[in-house]
Design a protein around this motif. Structure first.
Motif, PDB file in Angstrom:
ATOM      1  N   GLN A  68       0.939  -1.238  -0.051  1.00 25.13           N
ATOM      2  CA  GLN A  68      -0.005  -0.029  -0.251  1.00 25.13           C
ATOM      3  C   GLN A  68       0.833   1.082  -0.083  1.00 25.13           C
ATOM      4  O   GLN A  68       0.252   2.067  -0.414  1.00 25.13           O
ATOM      5  N   SER A  69       1.960   1.000   0.346  1.00 24.36           N
ATOM      6  CA  SER A  69       2.920   2.382   0.436  1.00 24.36           C
ATOM      7  C   SER A  69       4.190   2.564  -0.457  1.00 24.36           C
ATOM      8  O   SER A  69       4.896   3.515  -0.609  1.00 24.36           O
ATOM      9  N   ILE A  70       3.845   1.571  -1.324  1.00 27.08           N
ATOM     10  CA  ILE A  70       4.948   1.518  -2.659  1.00 27.08           C
ATOM     11  C   ILE A  70       4.295   2.394  -3.514  1.00 27.08           C
ATOM     12  O   ILE A  70       3.252   2.352  -4.351  1.00 27.08           O
ATOM     13  N   ASP A  71       5.167   3.446  -4.006  1.00 29.56           N
ATOM     14  CA  ASP A  71       4.897   4.326  -5.186  1.00 29.56           C
ATOM     15  C   ASP A  71       5.841   4.257  -6.267  1.00 29.56           C
ATOM     16  O   ASP A  71       6.993   4.489  -6.346  1.00 29.56           O
ATOM     17  N   LEU A  72       5.413   3.668  -7.365  1.00 27.91           N
ATOM     18  CA  LEU A  72       6.264   3.308  -8.691  1.00 27.91           C
ATOM     19  C   LEU A  72       6.441   4.617  -9.400  1.00 27.91           C
ATOM     20  O   LEU A  72       5.646   5.456  -9.456  1.00 27.91           O
ATOM     21  N   PHE A  73       7.812   4.858  -9.952  1.00 29.08           N
ATOM     22  CA  PHE A  73       7.958   5.927 -10.664  1.00 29.08           C
ATOM     23  C   PHE A  73       7.987   5.756 -12.262  1.00 29.08           C
ATOM     24  O   PHE A  73       8.147   4.480 -12.729  1.00 29.08           O
ATOM     25  N   TYR A  74       7.174   6.529 -12.788  1.00 26.90           N
ATOM     26  CA  TYR A  74       6.828   6.287 -14.252  1.00 26.90           C
ATOM     27  C   TYR A  74       7.251   7.778 -14.981  1.00 26.90           C
ATOM     28  O   TYR A  74       7.129   8.714 -14.356  1.00 26.90           O
ATOM     29  N   THR A  75       7.611   7.584 -16.179  1.00 24.10           N
ATOM     30  CA  THR A  75       7.654   8.718 -17.160  1.00 24.10           C
ATOM     31  C   THR A  75       6.444   8.875 -17.888  1.00 24.10           C
ATOM     32  O   THR A  75       5.566   7.955 -17.934  1.00 24.10           O
ATOM     33  N   PRO A  76       6.046   9.942 -18.593  1.00 26.02           N
ATOM     34  CA  PRO A  76       4.603  10.185 -19.445  1.00 26.02           C
ATOM     35  C   PRO A  76       4.710   9.134 -20.250  1.00 26.02           C
ATOM     36  O   PRO A  76       3.694   8.459 -20.476  1.00 26.02           O
ATOM     37  N   THR A  77       5.898   8.708 -21.087  1.00 22.08           N
ATOM     38  CA  THR A  77       5.862   7.524 -22.198  1.00 22.08           C
ATOM     39  C   THR A  77       5.725   6.581 -21.590  1.00 22.08           C
ATOM     40  O   THR A  77       4.870   5.596 -21.923  1.00 22.08           O
ATOM     41  N   GLU A  78       6.243   6.186 -20.143  1.00 24.20           N
ATOM     42  CA  GLU A  78       6.027   4.766 -19.727  1.00 24.20           C
ATOM     43  C   GLU A  78       4.581   4.683 -19.217  1.00 24.20           C
ATOM     44  O   GLU A  78       4.023   3.552 -19.384  1.00 24.20           O
ATOM     45  N   LEU A  79       3.937   5.745 -18.733  1.00 21.02           N
ATOM     46  CA  LEU A  79       2.525   5.627 -18.218  1.00 21.02           C
ATOM     47  C   LEU A  79       1.629   5.456 -19.433  1.00 21.02           C
ATOM     48  O   LEU A  79       0.498   4.633 -19.262  1.00 21.02           O
ATOM     49  N   VAL A  80       1.789   5.898 -20.509  1.00 27.52           N
ATOM     50  CA  VAL A  80       0.903   5.760 -21.720  1.00 27.52           C
ATOM     51  C   VAL A  80       1.272   4.582 -22.615  1.00 27.52           C
ATOM     52  O   VAL A  80       0.277   3.728 -23.026  1.00 27.52           O
ATOM     53  N   GLN A 109       3.382  13.084  -7.297  1.00 25.90           N
ATOM     54  CA  GLN A 109       3.085  11.880  -6.585  1.00 25.90           C
ATOM     55  C   GLN A 109       1.471  12.001  -6.381  1.00 25.90           C
ATOM     56  O   GLN A 109       1.013  12.837  -5.891  1.00 25.90           O
ATOM     57  N   GLY A 110       0.812  10.900  -6.728  1.00 22.73           N
ATOM     58  CA  GLY A 110      -0.622  10.787  -6.457  1.00 22.73           C
ATOM     59  C   GLY A 110      -1.162   9.627  -7.131  1.00 22.73           C
ATOM     60  O   GLY A 110      -0.594   8.531  -7.092  1.00 22.73           O
ATOM     61  N   GLU A 111      -2.576   9.757  -7.501  1.00 24.49           N
ATOM     62  CA  GLU A 111      -3.396   8.588  -7.740  1.00 24.49           C
ATOM     63  C   GLU A 111      -3.489   8.538  -9.225  1.00 24.49           C
ATOM     64  O   GLU A 111      -3.937   9.737  -9.687  1.00 24.49           O
ATOM     65  N   LEU A 112      -3.617   7.670  -9.861  1.00 22.72           N
ATOM     66  CA  LEU A 112      -4.126   7.748 -11.545  1.00 22.72           C
ATOM     67  C   LEU A 112      -5.550   7.649 -11.504  1.00 22.72           C
ATOM     68  O   LEU A 112      -6.126   6.640 -11.003  1.00 22.72           O
ATOM     69  N   ILE A 113      -6.372   8.611 -11.858  1.00 22.93           N
ATOM     70  CA  ILE A 113      -7.605   8.630 -12.136  1.00 22.93           C
ATOM     71  C   ILE A 113      -8.217   8.414 -13.464  1.00 22.93           C
ATOM     72  O   ILE A 113      -9.538   7.974 -13.542  1.00 22.93           O
ATOM     73  N   GLU A 114      -7.409   8.388 -14.427  1.00 21.74           N
ATOM     74  CA  GLU A 114      -7.702   8.190 -15.808  1.00 21.74           C
ATOM     75  C   GLU A 114      -6.444   7.760 -16.372  1.00 21.74           C
ATOM     76  O   GLU A 114      -5.287   7.981 -15.966  1.00 21.74           O
ATOM     77  N   LYS A 136      -4.006  12.627 -10.170  1.00 22.51           N
ATOM     78  CA  LYS A 136      -4.480  13.431  -9.325  1.00 22.51           C
ATOM     79  C   LYS A 136      -3.454  13.809  -8.252  1.00 22.51           C
ATOM     80  O   LYS A 136      -3.197  12.517  -7.612  1.00 22.51           O
ATOM     81  N   ALA A 137      -2.580  14.615  -8.101  1.00 19.00           N
ATOM     82  CA  ALA A 137      -1.554  14.494  -7.611  1.00 19.00           C
ATOM     83  C   ALA A 137      -1.706  15.033  -5.944  1.00 19.00           C
ATOM     84  O   ALA A 137      -2.481  15.911  -5.734  1.00 19.00           O
ATOM     85  N   SER A 138      -1.056  14.561  -5.161  1.00 22.77           N
ATOM     86  CA  SER A 138      -1.190  14.866  -3.550  1.00 22.77           C
ATOM     87  C   SER A 138       0.103  15.787  -3.259  1.00 22.77           C
ATOM     88  O   SER A 138      -0.020  16.217  -2.120  1.00 22.77           O
ATOM     89  N   GLU A 139       1.072  15.451  -4.269  1.00 16.74           N
ATOM     90  CA  GLU A 139       2.456  16.277  -3.767  1.00 16.74           C
ATOM     91  C   GLU A 139       2.878  16.514  -5.324  1.00 16.74           C
ATOM     92  O   GLU A 139       2.987  15.787  -6.197  1.00 16.74           O
ATOM     93  N   GLN A 145      -2.659   0.607 -13.308  1.00 16.84           N
ATOM     94  CA  GLN A 145      -4.145   0.530 -13.401  1.00 16.84           C
ATOM     95  C   GLN A 145      -4.687   1.967 -12.716  1.00 16.84           C
ATOM     96  O   GLN A 145      -4.054   2.535 -11.793  1.00 16.84           O
ATOM     97  N   VAL A 146      -5.935   2.096 -13.079  1.00 16.46           N
ATOM     98  CA  VAL A 146      -6.567   3.259 -12.884  1.00 16.46           C
ATOM     99  C   VAL A 146      -6.596   3.191 -11.034  1.00 16.46           C
ATOM    100  O   VAL A 146      -7.040   1.899 -10.811  1.00 16.46           O
ATOM    101  N   GLY A 147      -6.410   4.044 -10.268  1.00 14.53           N
ATOM    102  CA  GLY A 147      -6.406   3.818  -8.883  1.00 14.53           C
ATOM    103  C   GLY A 147      -5.376   3.676  -8.165  1.00 14.53           C
ATOM    104  O   GLY A 147      -5.167   3.605  -6.994  1.00 14.53           O
ATOM    105  N   GLN A 148      -4.173   3.361  -8.921  1.00 17.47           N
ATOM    106  CA  GLN A 148      -2.802   3.171  -8.525  1.00 17.47           C
ATOM    107  C   GLN A 148      -2.107   4.291  -8.068  1.00 17.47           C
ATOM    108  O   GLN A 148      -2.336   5.222  -8.650  1.00 17.47           O
TER     109      GLN A 148
END
Length: 160
Positions: free
Chosen positions: A32-44, A112-117, A122-125, A55-58
């Motif tokens: 639950q506390s692991i935040d993976l790092f992505y670049t925009p290209t890796e995300l898409v 840093q945040g949650e993927l909503i789409e 949606k960044a928290s920081e 996944q959405v919500g990650q």
């Protein structure tokens, strides 16, 4: 079976089950506390050999350069939206709060945040890099060839 042996076997079984449950709970809490790092290209396009997309919500961290002209601020609230890119696709970041002083268009940031789409975070920081020379190695490799804006050459108030 000898009663003494039966009692030992019961205690060993209880101990094994207890350790298994504790290990399972610990792994669940860590996941639950692991935040993976992505670049925009890796995300898409996906990350790694198998091009696995998040996944959405990650929860995650996404790093890139703020796209020129993409920062939109709500005059009534502290809501800000902007786009970041590396060498390809753009990812929209939604943030509510006060952005770091070093945040500006053309600068590198990590959100840093949650993927909503699939392409909206949606960044928290939001973290703006504080040193002209430093960039995370993963991001530096992806960002070769992108124009970087030196904050010392930007006039005060521009890009904000």
């Amino acid at each position: 079976m000898n009663p003494r042996r039966k009692q030992r076997l019961t205690w060993v079984a209880i101990l094994v089950i207890g350790v298994s449950v504790a290990t399972g709970l610990m792994l669940y809490a860590l996941s639950q506390s692991i935040d993976l790092f992505y670049t925009p290209t890796e995300l898409v396009e996906g990350k790694g050999k198998d091009k696995q997309k998040p996944q959405v919500g990650q929860r995650m961290r996404v790093g890139g350069m703020v796209v020129e002209g993409s920062v939109e601020r709500d005059r009534e609230t502290l809501e800000v939206s902007f786009k970041i890119t590396d060498i390809g696709p753009e990812v929209t970041v939604l943030y509510q709060g006060i952005l770091p002083d070093l945040f500006r268009e053309g600068q590198g940031i990590v959100a840093q945040g949650e993927l909503i789409e699939p392409t909206v975070l949606k960044a928290s920081e939001v973290l703006a890099k504080h040193d002209e020379e430093y960039m995370p190695p993963e991001l530096a490799e992806q960002m070769k060839g992108i124009k970087h804006v030196n904050p010392n050459t930007v006039e005060k108030g521009e890009g904000q």
